[in-house]
Design a protein around this motif. Sequence first.
Motif, PDB file in Angstrom:
ATOM      1  N   ASP B  75       0.815  -1.219   0.000  1.00 24.93           N
ATOM      2  CA  ASP B  75       0.000   0.000   0.000  1.00 24.93           C
ATOM      3  C   ASP B  75       0.843   1.260   0.000  1.00 24.93           C
ATOM      4  O   ASP B  75       0.307   2.352  -0.173  1.00 24.93           O
ATOM      5  N   ASN B  80       0.381   0.138  -9.114  1.00 23.82           N
ATOM      6  CA  ASN B  80      -0.911  -0.537  -9.001  1.00 23.82           C
ATOM      7  C   ASN B  80      -0.987  -1.670  -9.995  1.00 23.82           C
ATOM      8  O   ASN B  80      -0.283  -1.669 -11.011  1.00 23.82           O
ATOM      9  N   PHE B  89     -13.986  -6.341  -6.322  1.00 23.75           N
ATOM     10  CA  PHE B  89     -14.663  -6.643  -5.061  1.00 23.75           C
ATOM     11  C   PHE B  89     -16.117  -6.996  -5.355  1.00 23.75           C
ATOM     12  O   PHE B  89     -16.884  -6.139  -5.799  1.00 23.75           O
ATOM     13  N   TYR B  95     -19.004   1.395  -9.651  1.00 29.99           N
ATOM     14  CA  TYR B  95     -18.664   2.731  -9.157  1.00 29.99           C
ATOM     15  C   TYR B  95     -17.843   2.643  -7.872  1.00 29.99           C
ATOM     16  O   TYR B  95     -16.787   3.262  -7.743  1.00 29.99           O
ATOM     17  N   PHE B 100     -13.007   2.860  -4.479  1.00 35.13           N
ATOM     18  CA  PHE B 100     -12.387   2.251  -3.303  1.00 35.13           C
ATOM     19  C   PHE B 100     -11.065   2.920  -2.870  1.00 35.13           C
ATOM     20  O   PHE B 100     -10.935   3.310  -1.708  1.00 35.13           O
ATOM     21  N   PRO B 101     -10.107   3.096  -3.787  1.00 36.52           N
ATOM     22  CA  PRO B 101      -8.842   3.704  -3.357  1.00 36.52           C
ATOM     23  C   PRO B 101      -9.033   5.137  -2.846  1.00 36.52           C
ATOM     24  O   PRO B 101      -8.338   5.559  -1.927  1.00 36.52           O
ATOM     25  N   LEU B 104     -10.503   5.273   0.710  1.00 37.59           N
ATOM     26  CA  LEU B 104      -9.476   5.003   1.720  1.00 37.59           C
ATOM     27  C   LEU B 104      -8.733   6.282   2.085  1.00 37.59           C
ATOM     28  O   LEU B 104      -8.277   6.454   3.199  1.00 37.59           O
ATOM     29  N   ARG B 148      -9.797   1.090 -11.865  1.00 41.70           N
ATOM     30  CA  ARG B 148      -9.531   1.050 -10.435  1.00 41.70           C
ATOM     31  C   ARG B 148      -8.030   1.135 -10.148  1.00 41.70           C
ATOM     32  O   ARG B 148      -7.599   1.755  -9.180  1.00 41.70           O
ATOM     33  N   ALA B 149      -7.234   0.503 -11.011  1.00 42.18           N
ATOM     34  CA  ALA B 149      -5.791   0.528 -10.801  1.00 42.18           C
ATOM     35  C   ALA B 149      -5.198   1.891 -11.161  1.00 42.18           C
ATOM     36  O   ALA B 149      -4.169   2.286 -10.638  1.00 42.18           O
ATOM     37  N   ASN B 152      -5.627   5.847  -8.657  1.00 46.49           N
ATOM     38  CA  ASN B 152      -4.657   6.332  -7.667  1.00 46.49           C
ATOM     39  C   ASN B 152      -3.507   7.094  -8.311  1.00 46.49           C
ATOM     40  O   ASN B 152      -2.597   7.517  -7.626  1.00 46.49           O
TER      41      ASN B 152
END
Lengths: 299, 374
Positions: B75, B80, B89, B95, B100-101, B104, B148-149, B152
Amino acid sequence: MMDPRESRGRRLGVTYAAPMGLWLTLFFLVPLLIIVMYSFLKKGLYGGVEWEFTLSAYQQMFNPNFMRVLLRTLWVAFISTVITIFLALPCGYAMARSKHQTLWLGMVIIPFWTNSLIRVYAWIAILSSEGFLNEALKAIGLIKESLPLIYNQGAVVTVLIYMYIPFAILPLFTTIDKFDFGLLEAARDLGATKPQAILKVLIPNIRSGIITAVIFTFIPIFGAYAVPLLVGGKDSYMIGNIIVDQVTKTRNWPLASAFSLIITLLSTLGVVWMMTASARESARSKTAPQVVDANGGVV
Amino acid sequence: MKGFDVTVKDVSRAYGAFKALDNVSIEIKKGEFFSLLGPSGCGKTTLLRIIAGFDSPDVGSVLLDGRNIIPLPPDKRQVNTVFQNYALFPHLSVYENVAFPLRLKHIPETKLDTKVRDYLHLVQLDAHLDKKPSMLSGGQKQRVAIARALINEPNVLLLDEPLSALDAKLRQNLLVELDHLHDQIGITFIYVTHDQSEALSVSDRIAVMNQGVVLQVGSPYEIYESPATDFVARFIGETNLFPAVVTKCEAYDKYFMTTLEIPELQAEIKVTDYDELKQGQQVSFTVRPEKLKITGHKPSRVGKDINLFSGVVEEPIYSGFQTKYYVRLDNGTVVKVQMQHTNYMDEGPDIEWKDQVYVSWSAEDGYIVEVIDK
Ligand SMILES: Nc1ncnc2c1ncn2[C@@H]1O[C@H](COP(=O)(O)OP(=O)(O)OP(=O)(O)O)[C@@H](O)[C@H]1O
Ligand SMILES: [Mg+2]
């Protein structure tokens, strides 16, 4: 017109379900109906009932002493269940990740081969004032006087947890075993710390196992009577004990029936509430982005 | 160029006695589309997991922009991953998977919303925000994993066979999209695949691996045209490969014209090479099927640098734009020849099964591999 194959399938289905239905009717539904009936009848002089409708069992139930026991039972069941789940989760997780799953499963199951009463007596041998634990603590010089480890609420909760933790570990283990641990790596990859990954990815994905574990521990603990009787003190009485007393000592079968009914009712309500809560939860997580849609006005 | 450079230095990783990675060193440049190519089980995923931080090497280090990242947990690395099985997940919508990232990091809701929508737009998933991953097609899942990757804003994106679960047509489309995406964001991509055509078509450079060892690092052209070992020659595309012995080597133009004795062909052939080789040296000789020319009649003029053999067509395999012929040469050896059908007028009469044919290639089209005992 119904497809003949379909109607045949249905008839077959009924045939298959018959033994199960018969079983449930004979050993669950009929006894339950008898209990319902008895709870509305008049107490017989030497046990049993007289065939006369009355609400007196329910009136007797709303007695502050009984209510205290009911609340205590709820509290003991709640706290034991919570602790059991917290202990069972890491156990189930470790078992699911272990290379020696069969070994651990065996260790969880083996205690069942011994009668549960004998296991409770073993706990008495461990916890009593001259028991193993006190003697061991004295031997290493940690204490001089025996600690009051038994005949109190703490002993009841401890032994209840011991008795029912396998029922929590097994469903948790099976769901965690099916969980894709790659998802935890994905969470870590995306910036989650270890606890965050567990909390936000593992727990939501094994919710069904947690609910099963809660049901499997809460309900039997709610009806427990041997454990509070054997390792509890004067203030450890639970509803199960009251029912036994009403049947065997006071011979008030209608009151015993009324309490049994309350246990069944509360447990059922609890299960239904948890199931709908979980259904609501999954429905909510599905619609959450739609709310955002409405605000954002896109899509 | 954005992104970080990645240096893998002397990395080894063993599982018991089995060496999954054996002293691997690779230098990947900023913003490069770099592929790790090798057969199943050669250690590609192991290497990727070490870069991502899910595994650590027994020895060696991984540097991200010059800084050793081995001590950092996954993390804390600006890397990523798009996982081989997507690892979406299942309890979250598309969405929320992409959000998610950001959740967090406690990004404010409005900013989060804009960004999530931007990235889902980037991968063309605007219409599927509320779906659960189980309701998506393979290609859509793969895009969610990419969004998603990327959200971030990592400096390096690791992709572990992201297309392997998809059908051939979709794979082609997504590969092109991936290439566009790389051009658009410009960060370093490390792309793992066991499909040589995938690697050849999009990579800036490729590392070919086998059994935990990096055999060759180079551009797709270098890897294809001048394979460093027998394995690379065979693994990348199809080829004809023979053990050979150098009989003569003389300067020719800018190169050396080498004559090889090939026992399997019971003949000597000519091949040009940049290196001067000693007489008697053991080598391998390779020539790609598409470099061979097949004709029904004997070529009228045969130059000094042309290798010519005659044989019989054993098996023609027609596949639309090309035909592959297995030709049994007069001495019994079978070679593969590929003919592109560009224009039937130029091709002359059809070559069919059992036809007597001539197979030829220029010395410049052959290649000497794996110079044993240099
Ligand atoms: N945890 C492990 N324990 C033992 N051996 C392992 C482990 N993980 C990987 N290996 C072995 O290491 C080798 C390399 O595995 P790796 O997953 O890196 O292969 P790969 O190149 O990604 O293959 P694929 O293309 O099939 O994904 C394999 O032979 C595998 O069996
Ligand atoms: Mg792999």
